[in-house]
Design an enzyme around this catalytic site. Structure first.
Site, mmCIF file in Angstrom:
data_model
loop_
_atom_site.group_PDB
_atom_site.id
_atom_site.type_symbol
_atom_site.label_atom_id
_atom_site.label_comp_id
_atom_site.label_asym_id
_atom_site.label_seq_id
_atom_site.Cartn_x
_atom_site.Cartn_y
_atom_site.Cartn_z
ATOM 1 N N HIS A 81 0.756 -1.194 -0.061
ATOM 2 C CA HIS A 81 -0.019 -0.006 -0.090
ATOM 3 C C HIS A 81 0.853 1.369 0.108
ATOM 4 O O HIS A 81 1.882 1.368 0.619
ATOM 5 C CB HIS A 81 -0.928 -0.152 1.320
ATOM 6 C CG HIS A 81 -2.116 -0.830 1.084
ATOM 7 N ND1 HIS A 81 -3.309 -0.602 0.295
ATOM 8 C CD2 HIS A 81 -2.589 -1.812 1.860
ATOM 9 C CE1 HIS A 81 -4.152 -1.437 0.390
ATOM 10 N NE2 HIS A 81 -3.856 -2.150 1.401
ATOM 11 N N CYS A 119 -0.220 2.348 -4.742
ATOM 12 C CA CYS A 119 -1.141 3.424 -4.547
ATOM 13 C C CYS A 119 -2.210 3.922 -5.496
ATOM 14 O O CYS A 119 -3.239 3.334 -5.164
ATOM 15 C CB CYS A 119 -0.384 4.757 -4.598
ATOM 16 S SG CYS A 119 0.753 5.175 -5.724
#
Length: 264
Positions: free
Chosen positions: A78, A133
Site C-alpha cells: 500500500h 497507490c
C-alpha cells in the site's frame, strides 16, 4: 561491479482492513527475475517488512555499494499519506509507503527515502520500482490474462490507520504519492500509476499479482538483448492502462538514465 537488489512485498496489514493478495508473489517474482539477471537478492515479506527493517535493509544496500554498482529496490504494498510537518509539500501532505506495522503508526515517508538515497556513493546506479497507490479511467490495453472480478486498489486511506485528531489536521487537497517518490533520489523510478490513479491488486490465470508487476515482467520477454529502461517502459504501456485496469505506468529520471541498458 556488483549487482544487488531488495524486493519488498506486504499482503498482511494488521490493525487495518487493507490486506492485499498479490504483493508476496510480486516480490518473489521480482527476486526470480533479478536473480536471473545476476543480482544478489534480499527479500522482506509480510511481518519481516517492518518500517525499521525496511530502513535498515535499504540503508545497508545503499551504504554498502561502491562506484559502478547497480542497485534495484522493488516495493509492492500500500501507499498512503500523512500531514506534511516540514513545509516542503505544496499539497500539505507527505507521501509514504506502508510497512507491515503501519497499524502501530509506522510509515516510511518520501522524506525518509530521500535521506537514505542521499547516502549513496558517487557512481552507484539506483532504480526504484514501486507497485503501490491512487484513480482514473481509460479504455484500452490487452486484458487476455486477467481473471474476472474486481481488483483491489493498493492505497491505504489514512482514516484506516491514522488517529482522527491527526487526520483532522490535514488539508483537503489531492495527494500525490509519485510526486513525493520522484524527490526521494536514485536514478530512475518506475511507478505503477499516475498520482491521480490507483495501482491494482488483482489476479491473473488464478494467481494473485499486482497488475503493474505482472505486465512489467511479462513485457521483459518481448525485448531484444541490450534494451533500455525506456524501451521496457514502452513495452509495459502496451498492456496498461486497460478498461478494467485504469492505471497509467510512469517513468521518472533523466534522459541518460532512461536509456541505461536494462538491469546493467
Amino acid at each position: 561491479m556488483s549487482k544487488r537488489a531488495l524486493t519488498i512485498g506486504i499482503n498482511d496489514y494488521p490493525g487495518t482492513d487493507g490486506d492485499l493478495s498479490g504483493c508476496i508473489n510480486d516480490a518473489q517474482d521480482w527476486a526470480a527475475v533479478l536473480g536471473g539477471k545476476g543480482y544478489a537478492v534480499t527479500s522482506l515479506l509480510d511481518e519481516a517488512a517492518t518500517r525499521d527493517a525496511m530502513v535498515d535493509k535499504i540503508g545497508d544496500l545503499i551504504t554498502g555499494a561502491a562506484k559502478g554498482d547497480s542497485l534495484i529496490i522493488t516495493y509492492s504494498g500500500h501507499g498512503t499519506w500523512v500531514p506534511d510537518r516540514s513545509g516542503d509539500e505544496v499539497d500539505g501532505r507527505d507521501e509514504a509507503l506502508c510497512p507491515h506495522d503501519i497499524g502501530d503508526g509506522k510509515i516510511l515517508l518520501d522524506d525518509d527515502l530521500r535521506t537514505l538515497f542521499d547516502q549513496r556513493p558517487a557512481g552507484v546506479r539506483v532504480v526504484l520500482i514501486s507497485d503501490s497507490c491512487h484513480s482514473g479511467s481509460v479504455t484500452r490495453g490487452d486484458e487476455a490474462d486477467l481473471d474476472p472480478g474486481l481488483p483491489r486498489a493498493r492505497f491505504l486511506p489514512p482514516a484506516s490507520w491514522m488517529s482522527l485528531s491527526a487526520l483532522a489536521a490535514t488539508r483537503s487537497r489531492p495527494s500525490s504519492l509519485m510526486g513525493g517518490m520522484t524527490r526521494a533520489g536514485g536514478d530512475l523510478l518506475l511507478a505503477g500509476c499516475r498520482d491521480t490513479e490507483f495501482s491494482w491488486d488483482t489476479q491473473f490465470r488464478g494467481r494473485p499479482n499486482g497488475a503493474f508487476t505482472y505486465y512489467a515482467i511479462k513485457s521483459l520477454h518481448t525485448l531484444l538483448p541490450g534494451a533500455s529502461y525506456q524501451q521496457w517502459f514502452r513495452a509495459i504501456s502496451h498492456y496498461l492502462p486497460s478498461t478494467r485496469l485504469p492505471q497509467t505506468p510512469q517513468i521518472f529520471g533523466s534522459r541518460t538514465a532512461r536509456h541505461f541498458e536494462l538491469f546493467s
